[in-house]
Scaffold this motif. Structure first.
Motif, short mmCIF file in Angstrom:
data_model
loop_
_atom_site.label_atom_id
_atom_site.label_comp_id
_atom_site.label_asym_id
_atom_site.label_seq_id
_atom_site.Cartn_x
_atom_site.Cartn_y
_atom_site.Cartn_z
N LEU A 123 -9.28 94.69 79.83
CA LEU A 123 -8.59 95.47 78.80
C LEU A 123 -7.16 94.97 78.59
O LEU A 123 -6.69 94.87 77.46
CB LEU A 123 -8.58 96.96 79.17
CG LEU A 123 -7.98 97.89 78.13
CD1 LEU A 123 -8.70 97.77 76.78
CD2 LEU A 123 -8.01 99.33 78.63
N ASP A 124 -6.49 94.62 79.68
CA ASP A 124 -5.14 94.04 79.55
C ASP A 124 -5.16 92.77 78.70
O ASP A 124 -4.32 92.58 77.82
CB ASP A 124 -4.55 93.73 80.92
CG ASP A 124 -4.09 94.96 81.67
OD1 ASP A 124 -3.99 96.05 81.06
OD2 ASP A 124 -3.84 94.84 82.88
N ASP A 125 -6.12 91.90 78.95
CA ASP A 125 -6.24 90.66 78.18
C ASP A 125 -6.50 90.96 76.70
O ASP A 125 -5.91 90.34 75.82
CB ASP A 125 -7.35 89.77 78.73
CG ASP A 125 -7.02 89.18 80.08
OD1 ASP A 125 -5.83 89.22 80.48
OD2 ASP A 125 -7.95 88.69 80.76
N PHE A 126 -7.38 91.92 76.44
CA PHE A 126 -7.66 92.31 75.06
C PHE A 126 -6.40 92.83 74.38
O PHE A 126 -6.08 92.45 73.25
CB PHE A 126 -8.76 93.36 74.99
CG PHE A 126 -8.96 93.89 73.60
CD1 PHE A 126 -9.73 93.20 72.67
CD2 PHE A 126 -8.35 95.07 73.20
CE1 PHE A 126 -9.89 93.67 71.38
CE2 PHE A 126 -8.50 95.55 71.91
CZ PHE A 126 -9.27 94.84 70.99
N ASN A 127 -5.67 93.73 75.06
CA ASN A 127 -4.45 94.29 74.48
C ASN A 127 -3.43 93.20 74.18
O ASN A 127 -2.76 93.24 73.13
CB ASN A 127 -3.83 95.32 75.43
CG ASN A 127 -4.63 96.61 75.48
OD1 ASN A 127 -5.49 96.86 74.64
ND2 ASN A 127 -4.36 97.41 76.49
N LEU A 128 -3.32 92.23 75.04
CA LEU A 128 -2.38 91.13 74.82
C LEU A 128 -2.80 90.31 73.61
O LEU A 128 -1.98 89.98 72.75
CB LEU A 128 -2.28 90.26 76.07
CG LEU A 128 -1.28 89.12 76.00
CD1 LEU A 128 0.13 89.64 75.73
CD2 LEU A 128 -1.29 88.33 77.31
N THR A 129 -4.08 90.00 73.51
CA THR A 129 -4.58 89.21 72.39
C THR A 129 -4.48 89.99 71.08
O THR A 129 -4.00 89.48 70.08
CB THR A 129 -6.05 88.80 72.64
OG1 THR A 129 -6.09 88.02 73.83
CG2 THR A 129 -6.59 87.98 71.49
N ALA A 130 -4.93 91.24 71.08
CA ALA A 130 -4.98 92.03 69.85
C ALA A 130 -3.62 92.58 69.44
O ALA A 130 -3.31 92.65 68.25
CB ALA A 130 -5.98 93.17 70.00
N GLY A 131 -2.83 93.02 70.42
CA GLY A 131 -1.58 93.70 70.08
C GLY A 131 -0.32 92.99 70.51
O GLY A 131 0.78 93.45 70.22
N GLY A 132 -0.46 91.89 71.21
CA GLY A 132 0.71 91.15 71.65
C GLY A 132 1.45 91.80 72.80
O GLY A 132 2.56 91.39 73.13
#
Length: 137
Positions: free
Chosen positions: A21-30
């Motif tokens: 989820l952390d990786d997704f948040n970084l990719t999607a939301g910076g």
């Protein structure tokens, strides 16, 4: 692939979900800024109570707040909550959220400026009570 229902996920299981989820948040939301936040009450070096939670994406989540019965009403709960709030503000959080059960501490949170925004029934005579608090200003 298998779906596995468990009430005993390992630390590794939880890390896979959390890191994903952390990786997704970084990719999607910076942004990937989830960080634990705890204020612990210690006696003779042993934790006897305190607050646990986390901050993420401008929001402070209070997960658990516990004091032994002998210390309730002493002002320590208020001190613990206030210290966690200061840290949440320092981390840039704009709001906080917490839920409690109606027999636990809704009056406590209301006294500290938390606003009820919902109730979810969890039985014939009890509900989870959800609160929020604005941390701006």
């Amino acid at each position: 692939m298998d779906l596995v229902l468990t009430d005993q996920p390992t630390a590794e299981d939880e890390a896979v979900v959390s890191n994903g989820l952390d990786d997704f948040n970084l990719t999607a939301g910076g942004v990937q800024d989830r960080k634990p936040l705890a204020v612990l009450l210690k006696e003779n070096g042993e934790t006897i109570g305190g607050l646990t939670g986390r901050t993420s994406l401008g929001l402070w989540f209070v997960d658990l707040l516990y004091l032994p019965e002998r210390l309730r009403g002493s002002g320590l709960g208020s001190k613990i909550l206030a210290e966690a709030e200061v840290e949440a503000r320092r981390r840039g959080c704009l709001s906080g959220v917490v839920y409690t059960i109606q027999f636990q501490a809704p009056e406590f949170y209301a006294r500290h400026g938390w606003i009820e925004f919902g109730r979810v029934p969890v039985g014939a005579d009890r509900s989870r009570v959800f609160f929020r608090k604005e941390l701006r200003g």
